[in-house]
Design a protein around this motif. Structure first.
Motif, mmCIF file in Angstrom:
data_model
loop_
_atom_site.group_PDB
_atom_site.id
_atom_site.type_symbol
_atom_site.label_atom_id
_atom_site.label_comp_id
_atom_site.label_asym_id
_atom_site.label_seq_id
_atom_site.Cartn_x
_atom_site.Cartn_y
_atom_site.Cartn_z
ATOM 1 N N GLN A 1 0.830 -1.208 0.000
ATOM 2 C CA GLN A 1 0.000 0.000 0.000
ATOM 3 C C GLN A 1 0.864 1.258 0.000
ATOM 4 O OE1 GLN A 1 -2.006 0.692 3.659
ATOM 5 N NE2 GLN A 1 -3.341 2.296 2.847
ATOM 6 N N LEU A 2 1.905 1.271 0.830
ATOM 7 C CA LEU A 2 2.788 2.432 0.880
ATOM 8 C C LEU A 2 3.544 2.604 -0.440
ATOM 9 C CD1 LEU A 2 4.225 2.093 4.507
ATOM 10 C CD2 LEU A 2 2.595 3.796 3.675
ATOM 11 N N ARG A 3 3.947 1.524 -1.065
ATOM 12 C CA ARG A 3 4.648 1.612 -2.340
ATOM 13 C C ARG A 3 3.731 2.172 -3.428
ATOM 14 N NH1 ARG A 3 9.176 -1.176 -3.738
ATOM 15 N NH2 ARG A 3 8.208 -2.005 -5.628
ATOM 16 N N ASP A 4 2.466 1.746 -3.428
ATOM 17 C CA ASP A 4 1.528 2.283 -4.420
ATOM 18 C C ASP A 4 1.338 3.776 -4.237
ATOM 19 O OD1 ASP A 4 1.229 -0.256 -5.443
ATOM 20 O OD2 ASP A 4 -0.625 -0.686 -4.346
ATOM 21 N N ARG A 5 1.159 4.204 -3.003
ATOM 22 C CA ARG A 5 0.960 5.636 -2.748
ATOM 23 C C ARG A 5 2.216 6.436 -3.069
ATOM 24 N NH1 ARG A 5 -0.716 5.804 3.235
ATOM 25 N NH2 ARG A 5 -0.570 8.052 2.835
ATOM 26 N N LEU A 6 3.388 5.860 -2.774
ATOM 27 C CA LEU A 6 4.626 6.558 -3.080
ATOM 28 C C LEU A 6 4.814 6.684 -4.587
ATOM 29 C CD1 LEU A 6 7.293 7.850 -2.270
ATOM 30 C CD2 LEU A 6 8.294 5.560 -2.122
ATOM 31 N N ALA A 7 4.487 5.634 -5.338
ATOM 32 C CA ALA A 7 4.610 5.711 -6.790
ATOM 33 C C ALA A 7 3.728 6.823 -7.345
ATOM 34 C CB ALA A 7 4.252 4.368 -7.417
ATOM 35 N N ALA A 8 2.516 6.935 -6.814
ATOM 36 C CA ALA A 8 1.618 7.998 -7.272
ATOM 37 C C ALA A 8 2.155 9.377 -6.898
ATOM 38 C CB ALA A 8 0.217 7.778 -6.684
ATOM 39 N N ALA A 9 2.701 9.509 -5.680
ATOM 40 C CA ALA A 9 3.240 10.804 -5.245
ATOM 41 C C ALA A 9 4.470 11.188 -6.052
ATOM 42 C CB ALA A 9 3.578 10.751 -3.755
ATOM 43 N N LEU A 10 5.304 10.211 -6.387
ATOM 44 C CA LEU A 10 6.484 10.505 -7.198
ATOM 45 C C LEU A 10 6.087 10.902 -8.612
ATOM 46 C CD1 LEU A 10 8.845 7.593 -6.076
ATOM 47 C CD2 LEU A 10 9.102 10.011 -5.508
ATOM 48 N N ALA A 11 5.100 10.224 -9.174
ATOM 49 C CA ALA A 11 4.659 10.555 -10.524
ATOM 50 C C ALA A 11 4.075 11.964 -10.579
ATOM 51 C CB ALA A 11 3.647 9.529 -11.013
ATOM 52 N N ALA A 12 3.343 12.366 -9.514
ATOM 53 C CA ALA A 12 2.743 13.703 -9.474
ATOM 54 C C ALA A 12 3.697 14.758 -8.935
ATOM 55 C CB ALA A 12 1.480 13.663 -8.611
ATOM 56 N N ASP A 13 4.866 14.330 -8.443
ATOM 57 C CA ASP A 13 5.833 15.240 -7.801
ATOM 58 C C ASP A 13 5.159 16.023 -6.680
ATOM 59 O OD1 ASP A 13 8.307 16.293 -7.337
ATOM 60 O OD2 ASP A 13 8.187 17.845 -8.882
ATOM 61 N N ILE B 1 13.114 11.010 -12.238
ATOM 62 C CA ILE B 1 12.526 10.129 -11.221
ATOM 63 C C ILE B 1 13.569 9.765 -10.172
ATOM 64 C CG2 ILE B 1 11.465 7.870 -10.838
ATOM 65 C CD1 ILE B 1 10.379 8.106 -13.747
ATOM 66 N N ARG B 2 14.789 9.508 -10.594
ATOM 67 C CA ARG B 2 15.844 9.209 -9.618
ATOM 68 C C ARG B 2 16.060 10.391 -8.676
ATOM 69 N NH1 ARG B 2 18.303 7.054 -14.413
ATOM 70 N NH2 ARG B 2 18.290 4.766 -14.387
ATOM 71 N N ARG B 3 15.990 11.602 -9.219
ATOM 72 C CA ARG B 3 16.131 12.781 -8.353
ATOM 73 C C ARG B 3 15.010 12.841 -7.336
ATOM 74 N NH1 ARG B 3 13.825 17.259 -7.502
ATOM 75 N NH2 ARG B 3 12.330 16.961 -9.190
ATOM 76 N N ARG B 4 13.778 12.558 -7.744
ATOM 77 C CA ARG B 4 12.650 12.577 -6.814
ATOM 78 C C ARG B 4 12.803 11.491 -5.748
ATOM 79 N NH1 ARG B 4 7.533 13.352 -11.086
ATOM 80 N NH2 ARG B 4 8.378 15.218 -12.106
ATOM 81 N N ILE B 5 13.300 10.327 -6.155
ATOM 82 C CA ILE B 5 13.513 9.257 -5.170
ATOM 83 C C ILE B 5 14.588 9.658 -4.173
ATOM 84 C CG2 ILE B 5 14.334 6.888 -4.896
ATOM 85 C CD1 ILE B 5 12.958 6.198 -7.539
ATOM 86 N N ARG B 6 15.664 10.302 -4.648
ATOM 87 C CA ARG B 6 16.705 10.784 -3.726
ATOM 88 C C ARG B 6 16.124 11.799 -2.742
ATOM 89 N NH1 ARG B 6 20.040 10.848 -8.392
ATOM 90 N NH2 ARG B 6 19.712 13.104 -8.591
ATOM 91 N N ASP B 7 15.265 12.681 -3.226
ATOM 92 C CA ASP B 7 14.642 13.661 -2.333
ATOM 93 C C ASP B 7 13.773 12.968 -1.291
ATOM 94 O OD1 ASP B 7 15.880 15.628 -3.753
ATOM 95 O OD2 ASP B 7 14.105 16.229 -4.901
ATOM 96 N N PHE B 8 13.042 11.926 -1.699
ATOM 97 C CA PHE B 8 12.214 11.193 -0.728
ATOM 98 C C PHE B 8 13.084 10.486 0.304
ATOM 99 C CE2 PHE B 8 10.218 7.187 0.572
ATOM 100 C CZ PHE B 8 9.107 7.686 1.247
ATOM 101 N N ARG B 9 14.179 9.920 -0.123
ATOM 102 C CA ARG B 9 15.094 9.289 0.827
ATOM 103 C C ARG B 9 15.612 10.316 1.829
ATOM 104 N NH1 ARG B 9 17.056 4.157 -0.459
ATOM 105 N NH2 ARG B 9 18.801 4.564 0.958
ATOM 106 N N ALA B 10 15.931 11.528 1.344
ATOM 107 C CA ALA B 10 16.400 12.578 2.251
ATOM 108 C C ALA B 10 15.306 12.968 3.239
ATOM 109 C CB ALA B 10 16.845 13.794 1.446
ATOM 110 N N MET B 11 14.039 13.038 2.784
ATOM 111 C CA MET B 11 12.934 13.325 3.699
ATOM 112 C C MET B 11 12.827 12.253 4.785
ATOM 113 S SD MET B 11 9.850 14.462 1.146
ATOM 114 C CE MET B 11 10.000 15.822 -0.001
#
Length: 477
Positions: free
Chosen positions: A111-123, A196-206
């Motif tokens: 569930q968390l992965r699905d929501r994260l994928a949607a949040a990353l796609a929408a930035d 997308i890699r940049r957005r994932i790096r930002d999420f990891r930093a969060m």
């Protein structure tokens, strides 16, 4: 952001200043007073305005911003405890959390992965920040009964939480969503993938910031700021720098080179004046009643010194040698001649490779592939390398030459051959050895540092700031 009590505000501000000083930032009483005035003027209604105001008052370079932001989040957190959005709808956490068995899906994780994928796609940054809190709450908790936390929690681990979530594996899913949404063609897939890699790096930093904030509530922000906040690029230890940190270090080469060039030019101007000429000074004093108001100097016409670098480019110290060679290349105009030699267990001149102006990140790889720096094995052999330099390249050293030897002096149990270093020192004007290890390790294992230190002057040089200080102070003018 709720306004804290005046005493608490002063404690938070002084704690932040101490933490930044601990990371090497030069912050004096004047800057601290300015920061207090910023808090008085801005108030506590807008946290991001406070962040920007304190950064303007306390920082002197943009490169310090990363350390400041991480420390600011510890001393002026957005909230306390579990984020309000997570408390309102907490993710279910089992009493005895265990990794799911192989082949059995974890509903909460999916569930968390699905929501994260949607949040990353929408930035969607707000959604990503909320998910970071949920991920830490669900997967980052560790501890046992009797631990420091009131609920038996010993702390939170961003690495543990991100390891369970594995956000990097969402790249293909988010890429497909963006392609469908934007109608992108195949030619833009690489650009989208980088974004997308940049957005994932930002999420990891969060997520890392959220875990740090929670641990700071248990153990105190001062301790976490000291141990869990990454230092500025110029204080990163050469021996333990990762790829991203080395890339950041390379970006500091030219600003550091300009600063060192200014220092060397100032030293050269002072040295050109020479010593006081007593006879001429006394003659001049006759026109001022015997008072020597205008000293006369013996003018010097010093020629610019020559520089020879002898660098160990083996894997253990390659980052240190790489950065130093780039720095010397940027400062080459300050010397009459610069020659660079590299070695692992054989010595070869690589001056031509440094003049090429290629991508700095490829310099070490080019030296290893194009220069004959290895023989029948790939381990460091200082004795053989120094001996080969003394036999084949000693003509590069003369009475105006300063030699810098770069390496950890670990010989892999082979003969250190200090006599070869003694021959080099006998021809050079000065010889300095810069060792990236701390002095307490010089007498351990296979290190021959103490043997070499008995022949030439050896200095510990663990980061870029120390390297700049040594070059500005030691090199002759």
């Amino acid at each position: 952001m709720t306004a804290p009590a005046p005493a608490d505000t002063a404690a938070r501000l002084t704690g932040l200043v101490r933490a930044l000083r601990g990371h090497g930032l030069r912050i004096g009483p004047a800057e601290t007073v300015d920061a207090a005035a910023v808090l008085d003027v801005l108030g506590f209604t807008d946290r991001e305005r406070i962040r920007a105001g304190l950064a303007a008052a306390l920082l002197r370079a943009e490169s310090q911003r990363t350390v400041f932001d991480a420390s600011f989040d510890l001393f002026f957190p957005l909230g306390v405890g579990t984020p309000e959005a997570v408390r309102a709808d907490p993710p279910p956490v089992p009493d005895n959390p265990e990794p799911p068995r192989f082949g059995r899906p974890d509903p909460l994780r999916e569930q968390l992965r699905d929501r994260l994928a949607a949040a990353l796609a929408a930035d969607d940054r707000a959604a990503q920040a909320r998910l970071a809190g949920e991920v830490v709450e669900a997967f980052g908790r560790y501890g046992a009964p009797g631990a420091p936390g009131t609920d038996g929690t010993d702390g939170w681990s961003a690495q543990q939480a991100l390891g369970r979530l594995a956000p990097e594996t969402l790249l293909a899913r988010v890429l497909a969503a963006l392609r469908d949404r934007q109608g992108a063609q195949d030619l833009s897939d690489r650009v989208l993938a980088d974004e997308i890699r940049r957005r994932i790096r930002d999420f990891r930093a969060m997520t890392a910031g959220e875990a740090r904030r929670r641990v700071a509530e248990l153990r105190g922000p001062e301790r976490i700021a000291e141990r869990a906040v990454a230092p500025t690029a110029d204080l990163v230890d050469f021996l333990y720098a990762g790829r991203d940190q080395l890339a950041e270090l390379r970006r500091t080469v030219h600003p550091l080179a300009r600063k060192l060039a200014t220092r060397l030019a100032a030293r050269r101007r002072r040295a050109a004046r020479g010593e006081i000429d007593l006879r001429r000074t006394l003659r001049r004093s006759l026109t001022t009643g015997g008072v020597p108001l205008r000293p006369a100097y013996r003018l010097r016409r010093p020629a610019r010194p020559e520089l020879v670098l002898l660098c160990d480019v083996s894997g253990s110290v390659a980052g240190f040698a790489d950065f130093t060679m780039l720095l010397v290349r940027a400062m080459s105009e300050q010397f009459g001649k610069v020659r660079v030699f590299a070695f692992v267990n054989r010595t070869a001149e690589v001056t031509g490779l440094l003049r090429g102006g290629d991508d700095p990140a490829r310099l070490a790889a080019r030296i290893l592939t194009e220069a004959k720096v290895t023989g029948y094995h790939g381990n460091s052999d200082y004795g053989t390398a120094l001996g080969e330099f003394a036999e084949r390249h000693l003509d590069a050293v003369g009475p105006r030459t300063c030699v810098l030897v770069l390496g950890d002096a670990r010989t892999n149990q082979r003969d250190p051959n200090p006599d070869a270093l003694r021959r080099i020192a006998g021809r050079a004007r000065r010889v300095f050895w810069l060792n990236p290890e701390q002095p307490s390790l010089w007498a351990t294992g296979d290190s021959a540092a103490l043997a070499y230190a008995g022949v030439v002057e050896m200095h510990s040089c663990r980061n870029a700031r120390r390297l700049g200080e040594l070059i500005g102070r030691l090199l002759p003018v």
